[in-house]
Every structure is written in structure tokens, then in C-alpha cells.
Design a protein around this motif. Sequence first.
Motif, PDB file in Angstrom:
ATOM      1  N   GLU A 111       3.200   0.280   6.430  1.00  0.00           N
ATOM      2  CA  GLU A 111       1.991  -0.536   6.245  1.00  0.00           C
ATOM      3  C   GLU A 111       0.821   0.419   6.055  1.00  0.00           C
ATOM      4  OE1 GLU A 111       0.363  -3.759   5.793  1.00  0.00           O
ATOM      5  OE2 GLU A 111       2.498  -3.893   5.349  1.00  0.00           O
ATOM      6  N   TRP A 115      -3.931  -1.378   2.817  1.00  0.00           N
ATOM      7  CA  TRP A 115      -3.341  -2.622   2.340  1.00  0.00           C
ATOM      8  C   TRP A 115      -3.909  -3.861   3.034  1.00  0.00           C
ATOM      9  CZ3 TRP A 115       2.614  -1.399   1.665  1.00  0.00           C
ATOM     10  CH2 TRP A 115       2.738  -0.514   0.580  1.00  0.00           C
ATOM     11  N   LYS A 117      -6.533  -6.654   3.820  1.00  0.00           N
ATOM     12  CA  LYS A 117      -7.399  -7.335   2.848  1.00  0.00           C
ATOM     13  C   LYS A 117      -8.803  -6.722   2.847  1.00  0.00           C
ATOM     14  CE  LYS A 117      -4.823 -11.176   1.811  1.00  0.00           C
ATOM     15  NZ  LYS A 117      -3.863 -10.850   0.801  1.00  0.00           N
ATOM     16  N   SER A 142      -0.323  -4.885  -8.072  1.00  0.00           N
ATOM     17  CA  SER A 142       0.277  -5.300  -6.796  1.00  0.00           C
ATOM     18  C   SER A 142      -0.586  -4.813  -5.623  1.00  0.00           C
ATOM     19  CB  SER A 142       1.730  -4.840  -6.695  1.00  0.00           C
ATOM     20  OG  SER A 142       1.820  -3.576  -6.154  1.00  0.00           O
ATOM     21  N   SER A 143      -1.221  -3.640  -5.782  1.00  0.00           N
ATOM     22  CA  SER A 143      -2.128  -3.176  -4.711  1.00  0.00           C
ATOM     23  C   SER A 143      -3.314  -4.125  -4.572  1.00  0.00           C
ATOM     24  CB  SER A 143      -2.675  -1.784  -5.020  1.00  0.00           C
ATOM     25  OG  SER A 143      -1.653  -0.858  -5.015  1.00  0.00           O
ATOM     26  N   ARG A 145      -3.365  -7.209  -5.286  1.00  0.00           N
ATOM     27  CA  ARG A 145      -2.895  -8.456  -4.658  1.00  0.00           C
ATOM     28  C   ARG A 145      -2.906  -8.307  -3.137  1.00  0.00           C
ATOM     29  NH1 ARG A 145       0.558 -11.821  -8.208  1.00  0.00           N
ATOM     30  NH2 ARG A 145      -1.529 -12.416  -8.818  1.00  0.00           N
ATOM     31  N   ARG A 146      -2.420  -7.146  -2.675  1.00  0.00           N
ATOM     32  CA  ARG A 146      -2.422  -6.910  -1.216  1.00  0.00           C
ATOM     33  C   ARG A 146      -3.840  -6.888  -0.662  1.00  0.00           C
ATOM     34  NH1 ARG A 146       1.520  -3.064  -2.372  1.00  0.00           N
ATOM     35  NH2 ARG A 146       3.580  -3.804  -1.798  1.00  0.00           N
ATOM     36  N   GLU A 212       6.446  -9.542  -7.569  1.00  0.00           N
ATOM     37  CA  GLU A 212       5.046  -9.578  -7.141  1.00  0.00           C
ATOM     38  C   GLU A 212       4.276 -10.716  -7.819  1.00  0.00           C
ATOM     39  OE1 GLU A 212       3.528  -6.752  -5.089  1.00  0.00           O
ATOM     40  OE2 GLU A 212       5.651  -6.702  -4.606  1.00  0.00           O
TER      41      GLU A 212
END
Length: 632
Positions: A111, A115, A117, A142-143, A145-146, A212
Motif C-alpha cells: 500500500e 495511493w 485518496k 490507474s494511479s 483512479r486510486r 482497472e
Amino acid sequence: MLTSDIDRFIKDGELIPLLCAVAELTGDRELIDPSFRPRLEREMVTIPEHAGLDPETARTAYARAAHALRTYFDSGAAAAEAIPAEKIIDFLTAGDGDHAELMRHELGDVEEPGWAKAEAAPGRSFVVGIVGAGQSGLAMASSLRRLGIDFVMFEAADRVGGTWRWNAYPGCRLDTSTLAYSFSFFQRNDWNQHFAVRETLEDYFSEFADREGLSGSVRFRTRVTRATWLDGQWQLAVESLDSGDISTVRVDALVSAVGFLNQAKIPDFPGLDDFRGETVHSAEWHPDVEYRNKRVSVIGTGASAYQIAPAIVDEVSSLTIYQRSAPWMLPAPLYQAEVTEGRRWLMENVPSYHRWLRLWEVWHSTIGKYALAKVDPDWTTEGSVSEPNQRFRDALVANVRSQYEGREDLLDAVIPTYPVGVKRMLRDNGVWARTLKQSHTELVTAGIESFDADGIRTVDGVHHPADLVVFATGFYGTNHLGTVEVIGRDGQSLRELWGDESRAYNGITVPGFPNLFCLNGPNTGLVAIGSQTFMTESALHYVSECLRLLLETGSESIEPTEKAYREYIDWIEEGNRQMAWGSGSERSWYRNARGTNTVVWPYSLLTYYEITRHVSPEDTVLVERPIRAVSA
Ligand code: NAP
């Protein structure tokens, strides 16, 4: 059944990662006993068998791993006291504490602090535009999105995959290890090839995009032609490749994920227009290219030619290869090999074996050949840059010589004159020598003078007839972001600022171009170490940290200070001058006409990892959001 499989397949496992995986699974600490530690050297030419353990110790280690596995499965996979990953990493790296954090990251499933929010001010909308849906664009998406940040992607092709979508020439595959090339955050345990073919990679990236849920955010068949910083946003001119329509899209930040090998270079040979046969650039290969039973000329002997020529040689009526300078080749017996049944079994049945195997590949490529490419200023022997570099050269030459028995006439041409490390080495399992030794292959070293209707004339006056000419002549690799006209603050053009010398702070940001982030940007290419994926992942982290800071401070924009940018450039220059690829006057596609290397990262992977972990406040300008009148 399982027990007999263990006995049958255990030896197919790469020893060190096997010990790591079984130790993690079973909790058996004896497997990572110091007596089994790898014995790798900093200046190694090849990875020794069993990581340098003597045969007796290696046998004991395999037996111990088999025993631990059998006991574990026989006892119904009983949970054991877990060994912390850090301890196992310490074993794998033989106690190299410096890389502990980097390796923990590379093991995957960590983690990342970045990552969590990113918190934007309530009601603030913030959208990132990503140009390109290849490896780095997808990873960026994808990053984001995280981080909980909205984005839109633009992609000229009709599907994801980037370079692996475009380069459809015969023989196209990875020339770095598949495992090390795969994302640390999307690892697979079912790879078939040590160096994956392009179709496999296309599948991998589309699977990643599906997992993703990224494809829905991609505007395919669109090209961003211009980006202008206007009123705190990037205004993009977006061309539809189907209708030709140009529309305007506004985004708050812009990520260039266009790659740096996307502008095909076809030299301007005299008479080229007169040629009546077919021509194709390696990156523009299409299914209708007709090479079977044809007289084929391949121009260039770089990574693309090296894959194309062996793939077509058995089907053409003649093959003429035009070489300007010979490539160095690193012995890689597994280059085109399929992964054995045993290793596949281990990857599928020993949990996490694939992750430790990937980490092992990452580890030895992290050390890589860096030390061997370092210039010794007191070394004066021509053709090498240091004593270890000369030893490396000798080992590679011996390997080349062994491949040309019976065709010693080719040796002068195929042994490079420049030092090892000036350019990226190709992976050698003998297919290049096999190709050149065929009776219908000719290696032409005389320069190309001109084309005519039927073929190519070289400067020695010889005419070489051809039906098909393949330009494996590379790309405008120093022309970063060359396909988009970028206009920053105060109307400054990035193209004009850079000229033939593109630069970016951390390879990512440029003063005067707020909220612009380049992935695989200037001076982030690798020659003697690592996989490009590592650089991408490090850059992603940095971009994520910048965006988080931007949103959390409620700022409008972020960019590096001019001072930090200038000092960074000097530091890069200084580093490159100390390496084979940046010293001397050897030509390569990494260097501009003045010999400045704007492509290659000159320091260790650890250094890049460290500089991309955090945003340095003193190197950064955050601009406050002004209060703007809202237009009706
Ligand atoms: P490249 O490495 O730049 O090779 C181009 C070749 O064309 C060189 O041999 C060059 O000669 C020759 N050439 C260029 N202009 C010429 C001219 N005017 N006359 C005669 N010869 C000329 O290009 P590439 O092979 O497409 O590879 C580019 C990069 O893409 C690689 O370095 C690698 O990073 C990447 N790549 C990766 C893979 C993979 O992972 N599988 C595959 C392909 C490419 P000189 O060497 O003398 O300049």
C-alpha cells in the motif's frame, strides 16, 4: 501427486527466488540461512548458475526447499509463523540495506502512501488529460483512479497497448525480462516466455485496462495536436482521426504518455522516391507487407532489425542487411525460449514464487552492468572505457567469435569498434549469427549512396537489387513530446525552449509549463540497468505526489523552479559524462548533434527511486488559485 510434482519440478525453479517463496510460504527460516545467500558481483558479465553458490550447497538448498514444500502440503498447508518480507528481501539482496525500501516496493502489493485518496477542495472539479494509452498512460490512469482524480485519455490507435500495438513487425518481442517489465502492481504467474512476444504484451495491457476499468475513459482514434496553458488550465486541440474534426478539451493537468519512440525515422536517401519496390518502417509494419520469396533489404542493425531479420530470413529469397555500426550483444540463451513446464508448475502452485522470481530479476537488473559502463578517466585503451569494461568487451568478443566458426570473414564486421555500454545491448541467443551466416544473406557495410528504381547503390559502386526495403532505422528519440505543440505560460513553446535538447526536472516537469508531466521523459531511458517499467513506476509516484500536493494545498498549478531545473540539468550532464553512453564522441540516437545525451538516465535506479518519492518544497513553485469571474 503434488509430492511427486515437487520432486519432478523443483530443480526448474530459480534457486534464490525459490528459497524466498518457500520460506515465505512455510515459515522455514533455514531456507534463508546466510549460507544460501546469493553471491553476485557488482561487475558481473553474466549471472552465475545458482547465483554463485557452489554445486553442493545448491543441491542442499534445493533439497531443503523440496522438503519444506512437501511437509507444508502434507500437513494440509498449515499456517506457520510468518517471516517478514523485509527479512526475505535481505536474504535475496545478500544484506544490501540501501535497496531495502525499493525492493519492498518492487515486490508489489504494498500500500503506497501516495495511493490514499487526494483531497480536493469541496466542489473543485479537477480533471487530468493523459495523452497515450500505452504502458505508462494506463499505469497513470490507474494511479489517478486510486487517488480519486478524474481523467480522460487520448489514444491515436483503436485499442490500448502503445508501442506493442504499433510495432507489429515479425519477431517483435521484449528484450528485457518479461517479469521485470511487468508492473509491480499487476503481476502474473502464467507467463509463457522469458521475453514475451508482442501479442502477449498487448494482451497483458488490455487485461490490465479491463481489470482497472480504464478503456471506458479512453477516446480512441484521437490525437492531441496542441496543448495551450490558458487561464489555469490546459486547452487541448483534439483531432478525430476518423472524421478529421478538431475539438477543444480543457483539463487541469496534462500527462504526456506518448513514449519517446513514436516518431519513425526514415533517412532522406537520394533517389528514394524513384524506388519502385515496397518500403516499410519497422514501426509501421502491416499484414500486407510482402516479404515471402522476395529480395528484402533491411537497413539498420539495431534492436528492431535484430528481431526482424532472423524472423524472416527463412522465407525470403535473399536478405541484404545494411550495417552502419555493429551492435553489442549480451548472451541470453533464454531469449526466445518458452518457460519450462516445471517452472510454470512452480509459478502456478507455489504461491508468490512468481513475485520472488520477478524481484530476483529486478534485483540483478538493478545492479545491472552499471559499474561496467562507468568511465575510468585514466583509462586510455581504445574501444573500452575502463579495465572492467575491457574485460566485459573481451568476454563478449569471445562469445561472438564462437558463433562465427566457418564464417570468420564476417568477424571484422560484427565486432563493434566502440566500447560496450555506448548503446543498449541486444539479447543474443545465436539467431543473429545464424541469420548472417545463411548463404542467401549478405551483410553490407559500405554506406548507402542512393536508391534507384530497382534497389540500392552503395558508396563502393555496388548495386543491390531489392523488392522490399525495411527501414529499421529507429526513431527521433531525442524529440520528446515532438508530436504535440505545447504552449506554456506566457505563450512559450516547449518545442522552441527545448530545441534539440529536451530536458525535464526529474525527467518529468518543466518550469513555465505548469501542471505538465512527462512520463518516459528526457533522460529517463536506460542502457545498462533495469527495466523501463521501473522508471515509469517511479515517475508515476512523483506525479501522484505533485497532484496530491496541488489539490491538498488548493493550488492552481505546480512546476519546478528555474533554479532547480538548471541545477538538475547540470547534474544529469555531469552524470552522463561519466558513463560510456555520454562520454567520447560515439554516435547514438540518445545524443543530439553536439553529442549531448538527452535520453539516458546516468545514475543508479536507487537514485531515481529516491528523487521521485517526494516533492521537494524548495525546488517547487505552487501557484495559488486566483479568483476568476465565472463566465455565464
Ligand atoms: P535504433 O536502435 O536507433 O537502430 C537504428 C539502426 O539504423 C542502427 O543500426 C543505425 O545505425 C541504423 N541507421 C540509422 N540511420 C541510418 C542511415 N542513415 N544509414 C544507415 N543506417 C542507419 O532503432 P531500433 O532498432 O528501432 O530501436 C530503437 C530503440 O527501440 C532501441 O534502442 C530500444 O530501446 C527500443 N526497442 C526495443 C525493442 C524490444 O524491447 N524488443 C525492440 C525494438 C526496439 P547506427 O547504429 O550506426 O546509428
